[in-house]
Design a protein around this motif. Sequence first.
Motif, PDB file in Angstrom:
ATOM      1  N   ALA A  55       0.841  -1.202   0.000  1.00 32.31           N
ATOM      2  CA  ALA A  55       0.000   0.000   0.000  1.00 32.31           C
ATOM      3  C   ALA A  55       0.873   1.248   0.000  1.00 32.31           C
ATOM      4  O   ALA A  55       1.910   1.311   0.648  1.00 32.31           O
ATOM      5  N   ASN A  74      -8.329   3.687   1.606  1.00 30.24           N
ATOM      6  CA  ASN A  74      -7.740   2.596   2.375  1.00 30.24           C
ATOM      7  C   ASN A  74      -8.744   2.000   3.358  1.00 30.24           C
ATOM      8  O   ASN A  74      -8.740   0.796   3.620  1.00 30.24           O
ATOM      9  N   SER A  77     -11.895   0.138   1.074  1.00 26.12           N
ATOM     10  CA  SER A  77     -11.587  -0.885   0.082  1.00 26.12           C
ATOM     11  C   SER A  77     -10.675  -1.947   0.670  1.00 26.12           C
ATOM     12  O   SER A  77      -9.770  -1.644   1.455  1.00 26.12           O
ATOM     13  N   LEU A  81      -3.775   0.648  -2.487  1.00 26.76           N
ATOM     14  CA  LEU A  81      -3.457   1.585  -3.554  1.00 26.76           C
ATOM     15  C   LEU A  81      -2.118   1.168  -4.153  1.00 26.76           C
ATOM     16  O   LEU A  81      -1.101   1.123  -3.451  1.00 26.76           O
ATOM     17  N   THR A  82      -2.105   0.822  -5.427  1.00 29.32           N
ATOM     18  CA  THR A  82      -0.912   0.254  -6.054  1.00 29.32           C
ATOM     19  C   THR A  82      -0.285   1.256  -7.011  1.00 29.32           C
ATOM     20  O   THR A  82      -0.973   2.050  -7.653  1.00 29.32           O
ATOM     21  N   VAL A 232      -3.007  -3.275 -10.768  1.00 35.86           N
ATOM     22  CA  VAL A 232      -4.447  -3.133 -10.590  1.00 35.86           C
ATOM     23  C   VAL A 232      -5.222  -4.195 -11.358  1.00 35.86           C
ATOM     24  O   VAL A 232      -6.365  -4.509 -11.020  1.00 35.86           O
ATOM     25  N   GLN A 235      -6.404  -6.872  -9.117  1.00 37.98           N
ATOM     26  CA  GLN A 235      -7.570  -6.534  -8.314  1.00 37.98           C
ATOM     27  C   GLN A 235      -8.862  -6.748  -9.103  1.00 37.98           C
ATOM     28  O   GLN A 235      -9.834  -7.317  -8.585  1.00 37.98           O
ATOM     29  N   ARG A 268      -6.464   2.027  -7.485  1.00 29.14           N
ATOM     30  CA  ARG A 268      -7.107   1.143  -6.524  1.00 29.14           C
ATOM     31  C   ARG A 268      -8.518   0.858  -7.035  1.00 29.14           C
ATOM     32  O   ARG A 268      -9.195   1.730  -7.588  1.00 29.14           O
TER      33      ARG A 268
END
Length: 422
Positions: A55, A74, A77, A81-82, A232, A235, A268
Amino acid sequence: LWKRDPRAALGWIVVCLAVPVFGPLFYFVFGINRIRTRAQALPIPVSAPEDDAEAITPSTELPGEFSELASIGNAVSRFALTSGNRVEILHNGEQAYPAMLDAIDGAASHVYLSTYIFQTNQSGLAFIDALARANQRGVDVRVVVDGIGDHYSRPAASRLLARRGVNVQRFMPPRLIPPAVHINLRNHRKILIADGRVAFTGGMNIGDRHLANDLENADRVVDVHFRLRGPVVGQLQQIFLDTWAFMNRSPVDTAPSDDRAAGEARCRTLVDGPDEDLDKILNVLVAAVGSAREQVAIMTPYFLPPRELVGALKAAAMRGVDVAVVIPGLNNLPFVHWATRHMLWELLERGVRIHAHPPPFVHTKLLMVDRHYVQIGSTNMDPRSLRLNFELQVEIYDRDFAAIVDSHFQESIARAHEITLD
């Protein structure tokens, strides 16, 4: 017992008591808007383990004015956060569909596709052929079509895909036996994953109506879609696999994804739905507007924001923030058009600028704050998206990408006419 809005609870109680038999039946079809999609519905939790991507620490990695907004992401979710992502904008079906078809044709491991509407006209048939070809060469192909959206065409896309041997599932289709007549609770997410290395998302369905250059098509719409590379993608892939596990009532193995850096954007993924994720996207939308210092730009086809978002927009405008909203000049749903016009005065009175885009219908969904933070995805700013549908957004912190989005906003505003109180 489950209604968060007491007015809604009271309204349904009145309907059930005032209209015996039919009132409760009406509530059964339209009023029960909740579902369990993860561990509660499965013998084994299907959510991914803690995201492998580290993160970002907002206070050190992001400009100070965005640290609060990143912290809210943060909090709501389950994804970090990438960094190291690349996001490209694709205009209309003319740009999006060839890129998506190329990704399917180039896949060697797996292809995952989720869409709300999958029409079986020329564009849809091209996707069906590409998915069938991938399946024939041994690629793991899985397709999710919404149970209502599947009925927008005849023959249905799910039926044609099944005939070609493609593994396809309909998301909560209405049926009488066993009873499942939920009209709401739709899967509105649009996701395409190829080999875990490239993903596509946005607001675009599959069908000829997204071919905006076809001037003879009276139903054509203007829209944008997005191609993503980098961490991402994993994800987005996990969100698809969670949906697949829920539909099959069994856990699934995670698929490999390419987490190598592909660009400079920090991203994210946010998910929302009438389940344990309810209001997460709305919370971030309100926070994003509240964090604005200079500018808020919104483009949406359906604009009926909830009271908390209306309040945030008015407060931002009164602080001196340039708040601009672009909506269709003529909506494809007349009742939404009327309802939107009914509530605009409240925003205009406080300095929010509203721009009506001329036809063709603009189906684009975008949010930008201070030309640095952008949200893309499937969510409209109306109660159906924010309360009843399963939706998906991607947060993007990247000034270069925001500059491209800002240019798109300015071009759209130049073609639109401004709505005033007069």
